[in-house]
Motif scaffolding. Structure first.
Motif, PDB file in Angstrom:
ATOM      1  N   VAL A 202       0.864  -1.177   0.000  1.00 55.28           N
ATOM      2  CA  VAL A 202       0.000   0.000   0.000  1.00 55.28           C
ATOM      3  C   VAL A 202       0.904   1.232   0.000  1.00 55.28           C
ATOM      4  N   PRO A 203       0.863   2.050  -1.077  1.00 61.54           N
ATOM      5  CA  PRO A 203       1.695   3.252  -1.112  1.00 61.54           C
ATOM      6  C   PRO A 203       1.249   4.267  -0.057  1.00 61.54           C
ATOM      7  N   ALA A 204       2.185   5.083   0.379  1.00 60.73           N
ATOM      8  CA  ALA A 204       1.916   6.064   1.442  1.00 60.73           C
ATOM      9  C   ALA A 204       0.710   6.954   1.138  1.00 60.73           C
ATOM     10  N   GLU A 205       0.538   7.320  -0.120  1.00 68.58           N
ATOM     11  CA  GLU A 205      -0.576   8.218  -0.451  1.00 68.58           C
ATOM     12  C   GLU A 205      -1.939   7.560  -0.297  1.00 68.58           C
ATOM     13  N   ARG A 206      -1.973   6.242  -0.094  1.00 66.83           N
ATOM     14  CA  ARG A 206      -3.231   5.529   0.125  1.00 66.83           C
ATOM     15  C   ARG A 206      -3.468   5.208   1.599  1.00 66.83           C
ATOM     16  N   VAL A 207      -2.596   5.749   2.474  1.00 66.70           N
ATOM     17  CA  VAL A 207      -2.785   5.622   3.922  1.00 66.70           C
ATOM     18  C   VAL A 207      -3.506   6.877   4.392  1.00 66.70           C
ATOM     19  N   ASP A 208      -4.665   6.702   5.007  1.00 65.70           N
ATOM     20  CA  ASP A 208      -5.493   7.836   5.412  1.00 65.70           C
ATOM     21  C   ASP A 208      -5.160   8.328   6.815  1.00 65.70           C
ATOM     22  N   GLU A 209      -5.071   7.403   7.769  1.00 62.78           N
ATOM     23  CA  GLU A 209      -4.860   7.803   9.162  1.00 62.78           C
ATOM     24  C   GLU A 209      -4.091   6.721   9.906  1.00 62.78           C
ATOM     25  N   ILE A 210      -3.227   7.165  10.802  1.00 65.01           N
ATOM     26  CA  ILE A 210      -2.486   6.243  11.663  1.00 65.01           C
ATOM     27  C   ILE A 210      -2.746   6.658  13.103  1.00 65.01           C
ATOM     28  N   ILE A 211      -3.340   5.742  13.860  1.00 64.38           N
ATOM     29  CA  ILE A 211      -3.506   5.941  15.292  1.00 64.38           C
ATOM     30  C   ILE A 211      -2.844   4.748  15.969  1.00 64.38           C
ATOM     31  N   GLU A 212      -2.528   4.872  17.228  1.00 67.89           N
ATOM     32  CA  GLU A 212      -1.807   3.791  17.900  1.00 67.89           C
ATOM     33  C   GLU A 212      -2.563   2.474  17.773  1.00 67.89           C
ATOM     34  N   GLY A 213      -1.904   1.502  17.161  1.00 73.20           N
ATOM     35  CA  GLY A 213      -2.481   0.171  17.021  1.00 73.20           C
ATOM     36  C   GLY A 213      -3.273  -0.058  15.750  1.00 73.20           C
ATOM     37  N   GLN A 214      -3.496   0.998  14.940  1.00 73.93           N
ATOM     38  CA  GLN A 214      -4.338   0.829  13.754  1.00 73.93           C
ATOM     39  C   GLN A 214      -3.953   1.781  12.633  1.00 73.93           C
ATOM     40  N   VAL A 215      -3.950   1.248  11.418  1.00 71.10           N
ATOM     41  CA  VAL A 215      -3.727   2.043  10.214  1.00 71.10           C
ATOM     42  C   VAL A 215      -5.006   1.967   9.384  1.00 71.10           C
ATOM     43  N   THR A 216      -5.538   3.132   9.012  1.00 67.92           N
ATOM     44  CA  THR A 216      -6.725   3.181   8.158  1.00 67.92           C
ATOM     45  C   THR A 216      -6.300   3.595   6.758  1.00 67.92           C
ATOM     46  N   LEU A 217      -6.752   2.825   5.778  1.00 66.67           N
ATOM     47  CA  LEU A 217      -6.400   3.089   4.388  1.00 66.67           C
ATOM     48  C   LEU A 217      -7.434   3.977   3.711  1.00 66.67           C
ATOM     49  N   ALA A 218      -6.995   4.695   2.692  1.00 68.59           N
ATOM     50  CA  ALA A 218      -7.892   5.484   1.854  1.00 68.59           C
ATOM     51  C   ALA A 218      -8.298   4.610   0.667  1.00 68.59           C
ATOM     52  N   LEU A 219      -8.725   3.399   0.986  1.00 68.08           N
ATOM     53  CA  LEU A 219      -9.157   2.403   0.006  1.00 68.08           C
ATOM     54  C   LEU A 219     -10.357   1.656   0.579  1.00 68.08           C
ATOM     55  N   THR A 220     -11.257   1.234  -0.282  1.00 66.82           N
ATOM     56  CA  THR A 220     -12.316   0.331   0.154  1.00 66.82           C
ATOM     57  C   THR A 220     -11.744  -1.084   0.201  1.00 66.82           C
ATOM     58  N   LYS A 221     -12.488  -2.001   0.752  1.00 65.41           N
ATOM     59  CA  LYS A 221     -12.026  -3.388   0.799  1.00 65.41           C
ATOM     60  C   LYS A 221     -11.809  -3.925  -0.614  1.00 65.41           C
ATOM     61  N   ALA A 222     -12.725  -3.616  -1.525  1.00 65.46           N
ATOM     62  CA  ALA A 222     -12.588  -4.089  -2.910  1.00 65.46           C
ATOM     63  C   ALA A 222     -11.340  -3.503  -3.566  1.00 65.46           C
ATOM     64  N   GLU A 223     -11.055  -2.225  -3.324  1.00 62.15           N
ATOM     65  CA  GLU A 223      -9.854  -1.594  -3.888  1.00 62.15           C
ATOM     66  C   GLU A 223      -8.594  -2.232  -3.303  1.00 62.15           C
ATOM     67  N   PHE A 224      -8.617  -2.518  -1.999  1.00 62.92           N
ATOM     68  CA  PHE A 224      -7.475  -3.169  -1.373  1.00 62.92           C
ATOM     69  C   PHE A 224      -7.235  -4.542  -1.993  1.00 62.92           C
ATOM     70  N   GLU A 225      -8.289  -5.320  -2.147  1.00 62.38           N
ATOM     71  CA  GLU A 225      -8.145  -6.666  -2.698  1.00 62.38           C
ATOM     72  C   GLU A 225      -7.651  -6.656  -4.138  1.00 62.38           C
ATOM     73  N   ALA A 226      -7.869  -5.556  -4.861  1.00 60.84           N
ATOM     74  CA  ALA A 226      -7.415  -5.441  -6.249  1.00 60.84           C
ATOM     75  C   ALA A 226      -5.933  -5.066  -6.352  1.00 60.84           C
ATOM     76  N   LEU A 227      -5.299  -4.684  -5.230  1.00 58.58           N
ATOM     77  CA  LEU A 227      -3.878  -4.336  -5.257  1.00 58.58           C
ATOM     78  C   LEU A 227      -3.049  -5.562  -5.625  1.00 58.58           C
ATOM     79  N   ASP A 228      -1.886  -5.303  -6.248  1.00 54.67           N
ATOM     80  CA  ASP A 228      -0.968  -6.380  -6.574  1.00 54.67           C
ATOM     81  C   ASP A 228      -0.351  -6.966  -5.303  1.00 54.67           C
ATOM     82  N   ASP A 229       0.001  -8.240  -5.384  1.00 55.37           N
ATOM     83  CA  ASP A 229       0.729  -8.873  -4.294  1.00 55.37           C
ATOM     84  C   ASP A 229       2.116  -8.210  -4.186  1.00 55.37           C
TER      85      ASP A 229
END
Length: 88
Positions: A55-82
Motif C-alpha cells: 500500500v503506497p503512502a498516499e493511500r494511507v489515510d490515518e495512523i492511530i496507535e495500534g491501527q492504520v486506516t487506508l484510503a481504500l475500500t475493501k474491494a480496492e485493497f483486494e485489487a492491489l498487486d501482491d
C-alpha cells in the motif's frame, strides 16, 4: 478517540482497516527512509494463506496507535498487486 501518530511509530502487527471499516490484515513492514523521515508505504499481511499487499503512502489515510486506516475500500485493497519485495 485516539490521537494520530507518525508513521515512524507504526509496528508490525498493527491492525489495518479500509475506509469502509473492514479489517483487511496487519502491518507487515514499513517501507521508507527513517533517517530522512520519508514514508513510501507499507505491506499488509491479509492472512496465513494470502500474499502480502503493498500500500503506497498516499493511500494511507490515518495512523492511530495500534491501527492504520487506508484510503481504500475493501474491494480496492483486494485489487492491489501482491507484494514481491519491491514497491510498485
Amino acid at each position: 478517540m485516539r490521537d494520530p501518530v507518525a508513521w515512524l511509530m507504526v509496528e508490525r502487527g498493527w491492525e489495518v482497516v479500509t475506509s469502509d471499516g473492514e479489517k483487511v490484515g496487519a502491518v507487515g513492514e514499513l517501507l521508507g527512509d527513517h533517517n530522512a523521515d520519508i514514508f513510501d508505504g507499507l505491506t499488509v499481511a491479509p492472512g496465513l494463506l494470502k500474499k502480502p499487499k503493498y500500500v503506497p503512502a498516499e493511500r494511507v489515510d490515518e495512523i492511530i496507535e495500534g491501527q492504520v486506516t487506508l484510503a481504500l475500500t475493501k474491494a480496492e485493497f483486494e485489487a492491489l498487486d501482491d507484494y514481491d519485495g519491491q514497491p510498485s
